[in-house]
Design a protein around this motif. Structure first.
Motif, PDB file in Angstrom:
ATOM      1  N   PHE A  75      -9.602  10.798 -11.692  1.00  0.00           N
ATOM      2  CA  PHE A  75     -11.039  11.008 -11.493  1.00  0.00           C
ATOM      3  C   PHE A  75     -11.448  12.474 -11.527  1.00  0.00           C
ATOM      4  CE2 PHE A  75     -10.328   6.809  -9.747  1.00  0.00           C
ATOM      5  CZ  PHE A  75     -11.440   6.112 -10.177  1.00  0.00           C
ATOM      6  N   GLY A  76     -10.486  13.371 -11.687  1.00  0.00           N
ATOM      7  CA  GLY A  76     -10.820  14.785 -11.819  1.00  0.00           C
ATOM      8  C   GLY A  76     -11.572  15.328 -10.626  1.00  0.00           C
ATOM      9  N   ILE A  77     -12.701  16.015 -10.898  1.00  0.00           N
ATOM     10  CA  ILE A  77     -13.466  16.645  -9.815  1.00  0.00           C
ATOM     11  C   ILE A  77     -14.127  15.624  -8.895  1.00  0.00           C
ATOM     12  CG2 ILE A  77     -13.912  18.721 -11.165  1.00  0.00           C
ATOM     13  CD1 ILE A  77     -16.728  17.650 -11.719  1.00  0.00           C
ATOM     14  N   TRP A  78     -14.198  14.368  -9.340  1.00  0.00           N
ATOM     15  CA  TRP A  78     -14.803  13.322  -8.516  1.00  0.00           C
ATOM     16  C   TRP A  78     -13.803  12.663  -7.573  1.00  0.00           C
ATOM     17  CZ3 TRP A  78     -19.856  13.152  -8.253  1.00  0.00           C
ATOM     18  CH2 TRP A  78     -20.606  13.634  -9.321  1.00  0.00           C
ATOM     19  N   ALA A  79     -12.555  13.096  -7.654  1.00  0.00           N
ATOM     20  CA  ALA A  79     -11.518  12.477  -6.818  1.00  0.00           C
ATOM     21  C   ALA A  79     -11.850  12.525  -5.323  1.00  0.00           C
ATOM     22  CB  ALA A  79     -10.165  13.138  -7.084  1.00  0.00           C
ATOM     23  N   PRO A  80     -12.350  13.660  -4.779  1.00  0.00           N
ATOM     24  CA  PRO A  80     -12.681  13.665  -3.343  1.00  0.00           C
ATOM     25  C   PRO A  80     -13.746  12.641  -2.971  1.00  0.00           C
ATOM     26  CG  PRO A  80     -12.543  15.902  -4.167  1.00  0.00           C
ATOM     27  CD  PRO A  80     -12.493  14.999  -5.367  1.00  0.00           C
ATOM     28  N   VAL A  81     -14.748  12.479  -3.831  1.00  0.00           N
ATOM     29  CA  VAL A  81     -15.820  11.520  -3.551  1.00  0.00           C
ATOM     30  C   VAL A  81     -15.272  10.097  -3.569  1.00  0.00           C
ATOM     31  CG1 VAL A  81     -18.045  10.617  -4.317  1.00  0.00           C
ATOM     32  CG2 VAL A  81     -17.554  13.069  -4.517  1.00  0.00           C
ATOM     33  N   VAL A  82     -14.474   9.790  -4.588  1.00  0.00           N
ATOM     34  CA  VAL A  82     -13.877   8.454  -4.686  1.00  0.00           C
ATOM     35  C   VAL A  82     -12.946   8.200  -3.498  1.00  0.00           C
ATOM     36  CG1 VAL A  82     -12.405   6.949  -6.081  1.00  0.00           C
ATOM     37  CG2 VAL A  82     -14.056   8.466  -7.192  1.00  0.00           C
ATOM     38  N   TYR A  83     -12.207   9.237  -3.105  1.00  0.00           N
ATOM     39  CA  TYR A  83     -11.280   9.100  -1.976  1.00  0.00           C
ATOM     40  C   TYR A  83     -12.025   8.759  -0.685  1.00  0.00           C
ATOM     41  CZ  TYR A  83      -8.092  10.431   1.751  1.00  0.00           C
ATOM     42  OH  TYR A  83      -7.333  10.430   2.895  1.00  0.00           O
ATOM     43  N   LEU A 121       0.848  -1.188   0.000  1.00  0.00           N
ATOM     44  CA  LEU A 121       0.000   0.000   0.000  1.00  0.00           C
ATOM     45  C   LEU A 121       0.886   1.242   0.000  1.00  0.00           C
ATOM     46  CD1 LEU A 121      -2.660  -1.155   2.629  1.00  0.00           C
ATOM     47  CD2 LEU A 121      -2.836  -1.201   0.145  1.00  0.00           C
ATOM     48  N   ASP A 122       0.696   2.092  -0.992  1.00  0.00           N
ATOM     49  CA  ASP A 122       1.598   3.231  -1.197  1.00  0.00           C
ATOM     50  C   ASP A 122       0.783   4.501  -1.442  1.00  0.00           C
ATOM     51  OD1 ASP A 122       3.501   5.044  -1.923  1.00  0.00           O
ATOM     52  OD2 ASP A 122       4.454   3.801  -3.450  1.00  0.00           O
ATOM     53  N   PRO A 123       0.963   5.577  -0.632  1.00  0.00           N
ATOM     54  CA  PRO A 123       0.232   6.827  -0.857  1.00  0.00           C
ATOM     55  C   PRO A 123       0.472   7.421  -2.238  1.00  0.00           C
ATOM     56  CG  PRO A 123       1.264   6.815   1.316  1.00  0.00           C
ATOM     57  CD  PRO A 123       1.779   5.619   0.583  1.00  0.00           C
ATOM     58  N   ALA A 124       1.686   7.258  -2.776  1.00  0.00           N
ATOM     59  CA  ALA A 124       1.983   7.810  -4.102  1.00  0.00           C
ATOM     60  C   ALA A 124       1.136   7.135  -5.178  1.00  0.00           C
ATOM     61  CB  ALA A 124       3.469   7.647  -4.408  1.00  0.00           C
ATOM     62  N   LEU A 125       0.985   5.821  -5.073  1.00  0.00           N
ATOM     63  CA  LEU A 125       0.155   5.103  -6.042  1.00  0.00           C
ATOM     64  C   LEU A 125      -1.312   5.523  -5.898  1.00  0.00           C
ATOM     65  CD1 LEU A 125       1.657   1.490  -5.805  1.00  0.00           C
ATOM     66  CD2 LEU A 125       2.004   3.183  -7.616  1.00  0.00           C
ATOM     67  N   LEU A 126      -1.748   5.717  -4.671  1.00  0.00           N
ATOM     68  CA  LEU A 126      -3.115   6.168  -4.438  1.00  0.00           C
ATOM     69  C   LEU A 126      -3.339   7.540  -5.056  1.00  0.00           C
ATOM     70  CD1 LEU A 126      -5.853   5.744  -2.973  1.00  0.00           C
ATOM     71  CD2 LEU A 126      -4.820   6.806  -0.956  1.00  0.00           C
ATOM     72  N   ASP A 127      -2.378   8.436  -4.879  1.00  0.00           N
ATOM     73  CA  ASP A 127      -2.472   9.781  -5.446  1.00  0.00           C
ATOM     74  C   ASP A 127      -2.558   9.717  -6.966  1.00  0.00           C
ATOM     75  OD1 ASP A 127      -2.365  12.459  -5.986  1.00  0.00           O
ATOM     76  OD2 ASP A 127      -0.357  12.779  -5.181  1.00  0.00           O
ATOM     77  N   ALA A 128      -1.683   8.919  -7.572  1.00  0.00           N
ATOM     78  CA  ALA A 128      -1.671   8.817  -9.038  1.00  0.00           C
ATOM     79  C   ALA A 128      -2.981   8.236  -9.558  1.00  0.00           C
ATOM     80  CB  ALA A 128      -0.494   7.945  -9.476  1.00  0.00           C
ATOM     81  N   TRP A 129      -3.532   7.262  -8.854  1.00  0.00           N
ATOM     82  CA  TRP A 129      -4.782   6.632  -9.304  1.00  0.00           C
ATOM     83  C   TRP A 129      -5.958   7.592  -9.188  1.00  0.00           C
ATOM     84  CZ3 TRP A 129      -9.206   4.763  -6.498  1.00  0.00           C
ATOM     85  CH2 TRP A 129     -10.054   3.953  -7.264  1.00  0.00           C
ATOM     86  N   LEU A 130      -6.017   8.331  -8.088  1.00  0.00           N
ATOM     87  CA  LEU A 130      -7.142   9.241  -7.879  1.00  0.00           C
ATOM     88  C   LEU A 130      -7.108  10.451  -8.811  1.00  0.00           C
ATOM     89  CD1 LEU A 130      -7.415   9.292  -3.981  1.00  0.00           C
ATOM     90  CD2 LEU A 130      -9.098   8.397  -5.585  1.00  0.00           C
ATOM     91  N   SER A 131      -5.934  10.838  -9.259  1.00  0.00           N
ATOM     92  CA  SER A 131      -5.828  12.011 -10.130  1.00  0.00           C
ATOM     93  C   SER A 131      -6.606  11.816 -11.426  1.00  0.00           C
ATOM     94  CB  SER A 131      -4.360  12.307 -10.444  1.00  0.00           C
ATOM     95  OG  SER A 131      -3.768  11.220 -11.147  1.00  0.00           O
TER      96      SER A 131
END
Length: 333
Positions: free
Chosen positions: A45-53, A33-43
Motif C-alpha cells: 500500500f506504499g504511503i497509505w500503509a499507515p492508514v490501512v494499518y 494470524l501472523d505479523p509477517a504476513l501482515l507486514d508483507a500485505w501492508l507493504s
C-alpha cells in the motif's frame, strides 16, 4: 403471523450478524494470524500503509483479534514512535466502535445476558465513571476486547471514555511497540536491539506490577464501620450484606457470627465470586475474627468492581465484647 422486521431493525440486525460472524471467523483462525504476513500485505500500500494499518487494527479490535499481534507488528513496521501512535489510534478507534455497537445496537440484549463480573464492571463505571475506565485499562482485570463492549452498556459519555482509554492505554502500547521494534532490529543485526528489548520488557514488567501498586495505594481507601453502626444499619429497610470470610469452623465456632451473615472463606472468595455475585447486592460489610482477612476481602471485592464495601472494625472480637447478638447465618454452598 410473525411480525415483519421494520426498516430500522433490519440494518441493525444485519450489522450484528456480520460482527458475530467476523468474531467467529477470527476465533477459529487465531493460530493463522501472523505479523509477517501482515507486514508483507501492508507493504503493497506504499504511503497509505499507515492508514490501512490503523483501519485494520480498529477492525481487529471490534472482532476480538489479538491486540498484541497488531501492537508488535506496528513496532516492527513503523518504528517505536510512529508505531506507538498508530497502535494507540487503531486501538482507540476500534474500542470506540465496539462501545457504540453495544450502546446503540445490542445494548438491551447484552444487558439481559450480562452476569457476574460483567455486571460488576458496569456497576463500577456507574459509581466511578472515567476512573473505573482508567483502572480497567491499566490493570487487565477484564479482557480488553470484551470490556470495550461492556463500557457501551454504561452511561459514561463517549468523549470521557475515548480520552481516558487513549491516555491509559499508552503504557501498554508503548511497551509492545518497542518490543516489536526490538525484534525487527535484532533480525537485521542491529546491536542496539538488546537495549530496545530491555526497555520494552522493563515497561511490561512495570505494567504487570501495577495491580499490586494500585492495591497498596488503595489501602488507605478502605472504608471502615464499627459494630454499633453495623447493628443500626442491619435494622434499616435496606440492610447491608454481611460477608463473613472466616473458615466454616470459625463461622460456627465460639465467636459465633452476625445474624444473616453469608460465609465464604477468604481463600475461596475469588474463585466463587461470580457464583455468589447476586447475593452481594448493595452495601457489603466484610467480617472476620479481627479485621486482617476482612480487609483483604474488601480489597478483592473492590478490584472486581464492587463499589460499596466496608470492613467491620475489630471484627467478631469487638462484636462479642460489646455483647451483641449472634446466631446461625446462611452458608453459601
Amino acid at each position: 403471523m410473525p411480525k415483519m422486521l421494520s426498516r430500522s431493525t433490519f440494518p441493525r440486525l444485519a450489522l450484528l450478524v456480520a460482527v458475530a460472524a467476523a468474531v467467529a471467523l477470527v476465533t477459529l483462525n487465531r493460530d493463522k494470524l501472523d505479523p509477517a504476513l501482515l507486514d508483507a500485505w501492508l507493504s503493497g500500500f506504499g504511503i497509505w500503509a499507515p492508514v490501512v494499518y490503523v483501519g485494520l487494527y480498529a477492525l481487529g479490535t471490534v472482532v476480538f483479534a489479538p491486540g498484541s499481534l497488531f501492537a508488535l507488528a506496528g513496532g516492527a513496521m513503523f518504528g517505536p514512535v510512529l508505531g506507538t501512535f498508530l497502535n494507540l489510534l487503531g486501538a482507540t478507534i476500534g474500542a470506540s466502535i465496539a462501545f457504540l455497537i453495544a450502546r446503540y445496537l445490542a445494548g438491551d440484549w447484552v444487558a439481559r445476558k450480562a452476569g457476574g463480573r460483567l455486571k460488576r464492571m458496569i456497576a463500577g463505571v456507574e459509581n466511578e465513571g472515567w476512573r473505573f475506565v482508567a483502572f480497567v485499562r491499566l490493570v487487565p482485570v477484564f479482557p480488553f476486547n470484551l470490556s470495550n463492549y461492556a463500557f457501551g452498556l454504561t452511561r459514561i459519555p463517549l468523549v470521557s471514555y475515548v480520552v481516558t482509554s487513549f491516555i491509559t492505554m499508552t503504557p501498554g502500547a508503548l511497551a509492545y511497540t518497542w518490543l516489536g521494534f526490538a525484534g525487527r532490529e535484532a533480525l537485521e543485526g542491529n546491536g542496539s536491539a538488546i537495549r530496545y528489548g530491555l526497555l520494552a520488557l522493563g515497561l511490561l514488567a512495570a505494567i504487570a506490577l501495577l495491580p499490586r501498586i494500585i492495591k497498596r495505594m488503595r489501602g488507605g481507601d478502605i472504608a471502615w464501620i464499627d459494630a454499633p453502626t453495623t447493628l443500626a444499619r442491619l435494622a434499616e429497610s435496606a440492610p447491608p450484606t454481611i460477608l463473613d470470610v472466616r473458615g466454616a469452623d470459625e463461622f460456627t465456632g465460639p465467636h459465633g457470627h452476625i445474624p444473616g451473615a453469608l460465609n465464604i472463606p477468604l481463600e475461596e472468595l475469588e474463585a466463587r465470586i461470580d457464583a455468589v455475585a447476586a447475593k452481594l447486592k448493595g452495601e457489603v460489610i466484610t467480617v472476620c475474627r479481627t479485621e486482617r482477612r476482612s480487609a483483604g476481602a474488601a480489597r478483592l471485592l473492590q478490584d472486581v468492581g464492587f463499589a460499596d464495601v466496608k470492613v467491620l472494625k475489630c471484627g467478631m472480637v469487638d462484636w462479642n465484647a460489646r455483647g451483641l447478638a449472634t446466631s446461625l447465618g446462611e452458608q453459601v454452598a
